[in-house]
Design a protein around this motif. Structure first.
Motif, PDB file in Angstrom:
ATOM      1  N   ARG A 266       5.644   3.560  -2.074  1.00  0.00           N
ATOM      2  CA  ARG A 266       4.926   2.308  -2.292  1.00  0.00           C
ATOM      3  C   ARG A 266       5.926   1.274  -2.785  1.00  0.00           C
TER       4      ARG A 266
ATOM      5  N   GLN B 195       5.527  10.210   0.108  1.00  0.00           N
ATOM      6  CA  GLN B 195       4.823   8.957  -0.122  1.00  0.00           C
ATOM      7  C   GLN B 195       5.747   7.921  -0.743  1.00  0.00           C
TER       8      GLN B 195
ATOM      9  N   ASP C  33       0.844  -1.190   0.000  1.00  0.00           N
ATOM     10  CA  ASP C  33       0.000   0.000   0.000  1.00  0.00           C
ATOM     11  C   ASP C  33       0.881   1.242   0.000  1.00  0.00           C
ATOM     12  N   THR C  34       0.323   2.351  -0.446  1.00  0.00           N
ATOM     13  CA  THR C  34       1.034   3.625  -0.389  1.00  0.00           C
ATOM     14  C   THR C  34       1.095   4.089   1.058  1.00  0.00           C
TER      15      THR C  34
ATOM     16  N   CYS D  92       3.949   6.455  -7.257  1.00  0.00           N
ATOM     17  CA  CYS D  92       3.211   5.424  -6.511  1.00  0.00           C
ATOM     18  C   CYS D  92       1.998   4.932  -7.294  1.00  0.00           C
TER      19      CYS D  92
END
Length: 123
Positions: free
Chosen positions: A24, A22, A12-13, A47
């Motif tokens: 991922r 962010q 998941d991010t 991501c």
């Protein structure tokens, strides 16, 4: 650089810090004599590139190797490496498979053949 293999896991991010960084992660298993399980991270706007992919898909990922130095409060220096993805392609869509021609039994037989037609082919 590029890495090819099958997707084993898509994370998941995750967001880090107050600035909204962010990340991922995807794990790709290479297909060679000694398969490797490589964790590749996609960051920030990259991501979302993983949204359309699923576990088991064969992919080719464009990567950059990243390295950084960190000095602990005690003065000890450590080095960290990461593999950062910037492009991902689905290899299953690129595999040669012909032109999707139906099998021969799907065609109607030709009934209008005239064996008396002149044929000028030399063989």
């Amino acid at each position: 650089m590029e890495v090819q293999g099958k997707i084993k896991l898509i994370g998941d991010t995750k967001s880090f810090g107050n600035n909204g960084f962010q990340k991922r992660e995807v794990v790709v298993t290479t297909e060679e004599q000694y398969p490797q399980h490589l964790m590749i991270e996609f960051v920030q706007d990259k991501c979302s590139l993983l949204d359309t992919f699923q576990v088991g898909q064969p992919v080719k990922i464009g990567i950059n190797l990243r390295g950084r130095e960190w000095v602990s409060p005690q003065g000890e220096t450590k080095y960290f490496n990461s593999i950062q993805g910037w492009r991902i392609e689905n290899l299953a869509a690129q595999q040669p498979g012909g032109q999707n021609v139906p099998p021969p039994d799907q065609f109607e037989p030709a009934n209008d053949l005239n064996e008396e037609d002149y044929d000028d082919l030399p063989f």
